[in-house]
Design a protein around this motif. Structure first.
Motif, mmCIF file in Angstrom:
data_model
loop_
_atom_site.group_PDB
_atom_site.id
_atom_site.type_symbol
_atom_site.label_atom_id
_atom_site.label_comp_id
_atom_site.label_asym_id
_atom_site.label_seq_id
_atom_site.Cartn_x
_atom_site.Cartn_y
_atom_site.Cartn_z
ATOM 1 N N LEU A 61 0.868 -1.184 0.000
ATOM 2 C CA LEU A 61 0.000 0.000 0.000
ATOM 3 C C LEU A 61 0.899 1.226 0.000
ATOM 4 O O LEU A 61 1.754 1.382 0.875
ATOM 5 N N PHE A 62 0.714 2.095 -0.974
ATOM 6 C CA PHE A 62 1.656 3.186 -1.207
ATOM 7 C C PHE A 62 1.072 4.546 -0.843
ATOM 8 O O PHE A 62 -0.088 4.830 -1.126
ATOM 9 N N GLY A 63 1.921 5.372 -0.250
ATOM 10 C CA GLY A 63 1.591 6.780 -0.115
ATOM 11 C C GLY A 63 1.862 7.495 -1.430
ATOM 12 O O GLY A 63 2.316 6.891 -2.414
ATOM 13 N N ASP A 64 1.584 8.786 -1.479
ATOM 14 C CA ASP A 64 1.796 9.570 -2.697
ATOM 15 C C ASP A 64 3.184 10.214 -2.695
ATOM 16 O O ASP A 64 3.703 10.615 -1.647
ATOM 17 N N ASN A 65 3.766 10.318 -3.867
ATOM 18 C CA ASN A 65 4.969 11.118 -4.071
ATOM 19 C C ASN A 65 4.520 12.485 -4.569
ATOM 20 O O ASN A 65 4.138 12.640 -5.734
ATOM 21 N N THR A 66 4.527 13.464 -3.684
ATOM 22 C CA THR A 66 4.015 14.799 -4.020
ATOM 23 C C THR A 66 5.067 15.695 -4.661
ATOM 24 O O THR A 66 4.792 16.867 -4.948
ATOM 25 N N THR B 28 2.038 15.068 -8.605
ATOM 26 C CA THR B 28 1.791 14.052 -7.581
ATOM 27 C C THR B 28 1.605 12.703 -8.259
ATOM 28 O O THR B 28 0.780 12.560 -9.160
ATOM 29 N N LEU B 29 2.404 11.739 -7.839
ATOM 30 C CA LEU B 29 2.300 10.390 -8.372
ATOM 31 C C LEU B 29 1.702 9.480 -7.303
ATOM 32 O O LEU B 29 2.180 9.450 -6.176
ATOM 33 N N SER B 30 0.653 8.775 -7.653
ATOM 34 C CA SER B 30 0.022 7.823 -6.744
ATOM 35 C C SER B 30 0.040 6.444 -7.388
ATOM 36 O O SER B 30 0.220 6.312 -8.599
ATOM 37 N N GLN B 31 -0.144 5.414 -6.565
ATOM 38 C CA GLN B 31 -0.075 4.045 -7.066
ATOM 39 C C GLN B 31 -1.104 3.171 -6.366
ATOM 40 O O GLN B 31 -1.261 3.227 -5.140
ATOM 41 N N ASP B 32 -1.815 2.354 -7.150
ATOM 42 C CA ASP B 32 -2.779 1.410 -6.603
ATOM 43 C C ASP B 32 -2.058 0.301 -5.834
ATOM 44 O O ASP B 32 -0.857 0.079 -6.029
ATOM 45 N N SER C 248 -0.789 6.701 -11.241
ATOM 46 C CA SER C 248 -1.482 7.873 -11.777
ATOM 47 C C SER C 248 -0.625 9.100 -11.514
ATOM 48 O O SER C 248 0.004 9.210 -10.455
ATOM 49 N N VAL C 249 -0.591 10.017 -12.473
ATOM 50 C CA VAL C 249 0.136 11.277 -12.320
ATOM 51 C C VAL C 249 -0.873 12.406 -12.389
ATOM 52 O O VAL C 249 -1.560 12.584 -13.405
ATOM 53 N N ASP C 250 -1.023 13.140 -11.283
ATOM 54 C CA ASP C 250 -2.011 14.225 -11.171
ATOM 55 C C ASP C 250 -3.399 13.739 -11.564
ATOM 56 O O ASP C 250 -4.168 14.435 -12.259
#
Length: 292
Positions: free
Chosen positions: A186-191, A198-202, A234-236
């Protein structure tokens, strides 16, 4: 750009047998290891990046301690890796390379035997034959590694990540055992992705299986396999074509030298990779353990 995760791809597909074997309370261990990985990276085909290859040398220092928790065998581990290597590829038709040299994201792991592993001291384990063992663990990755928001390739993923996992060990007699683990990252976001995005990941689901054979009390050999699925980025808020469905196979062997000293070696290779690292990984480690 998915390349920000290149150094962490192999870690997401790690192969580590005997993680849930109960250890005697009061047992401590220091481990020094070296691994070399080389291979390509399969990327989203819509990106202007081709022919990406990664070569890394990683030195790791780890400390582990076993203790009793709620009457069960438990252990805590701290792992600090250092990475030196090179990533090269073609970006928008132009050859480019990035040299990596710095601290990777440290990890903390807490594991607890839920069944089949009551807390025992070393002298109480003599002659004990274990039945089915069920354990649980939680790994936390901290964003303390080397990170430059202006770079496509980084050693650190620059975010927190946690992995709850359940593992089962089933002895089969005559020194054989089967092991299976199931977990999810489970990943946090790279802001600070590209500084302003902001990069997020499922969630990324992970499954491991090991067939282990013991050679007396001094050595063991394991055949290892892992499969990961998910992890779309996902990016932004814009979804990328980065869904992973990857598998690796390998082997691990360990030899106890006596006096608390042991050595271990392993090899693993990517078998099928949809998106992510398709690495060959060689690793050796030395361990010294002692009881309170």
């Amino acid at each position: 750009m998915y390349l920000v995760f290149v150094p962490s791809l192999a870690g997401a597909q790690s192969l580590e047998p005997r993680l849930y074997l109960p250890l005697p309370t009061g047992w401590n261990a220091i481990v020094a290891s070296y691994s070399y990985s080389y291979g390509g990276v399969v990327l989203d085909g819509t990106l202007p990046i081709e022919d990406v290859n990664v070569s890394t040398n990683t030195g790791t220092v780890a400390f582990a301690r076993a203790f009793g928790l709620f009457g069960r065998s438990a252990q805590v581990q701290a792992v600090v890796p250092y990475v030196k290597g090179t990533v090269d590829g073609t970006v928008a038709g132009q050859d480019t390379a990035r040299h990596l040299n710095g601290l990777a994201d440290p990890q903390l792991r807490l594991a607890l035997n839920l069944a089949g592993g009551p807390a025992r001291r070393r002298e109480e384990l003599a002659g004990v034959r274990f039945g089915t063992i069920v354990g649980g663990s939680l790994v936390v990755t901290t964003p303390l590694g080397e990170y430059d928001p202006d770079r496509l390739v980084n050693i650190s993923a620059h975010r927190f990540a946690v992995k709850p996992e359940v593992g089962v060990i089933q002895p089969m007699g005559r020194g054989w055992a089967l092991e299976g683990y199931a977990g999810v990252w489970l990943f946090g976001d790279n802001t600070e992705y590209h500084r302003t995005s902001t990069l997020s990941q499922d969630p990324l689901w992970t499954f491991q299986a090991h067939v282990v054979h013991l050679f007396g009390r001094r050595a063991w050999l394991a055949l290892d396999g892992t499969f990961v699925s998910g992890g779309t980025t996902s990016v932004d808020g814009v979804t990328q074509n980065t869904f992973q469905r990857n598998s690796r196979f390998g082997a691990t062997g360990s030899w106890f030298l006596g006096g608390g000293h042991a050595v271990k070696g392993s090899f693993s290779s990517g078998v099928f990779t949809r998106v992510g690292g398709e690495f060959d990984v060689f690793a050796v480690s030395y361990q010294y353990g002692w009881a309170d």
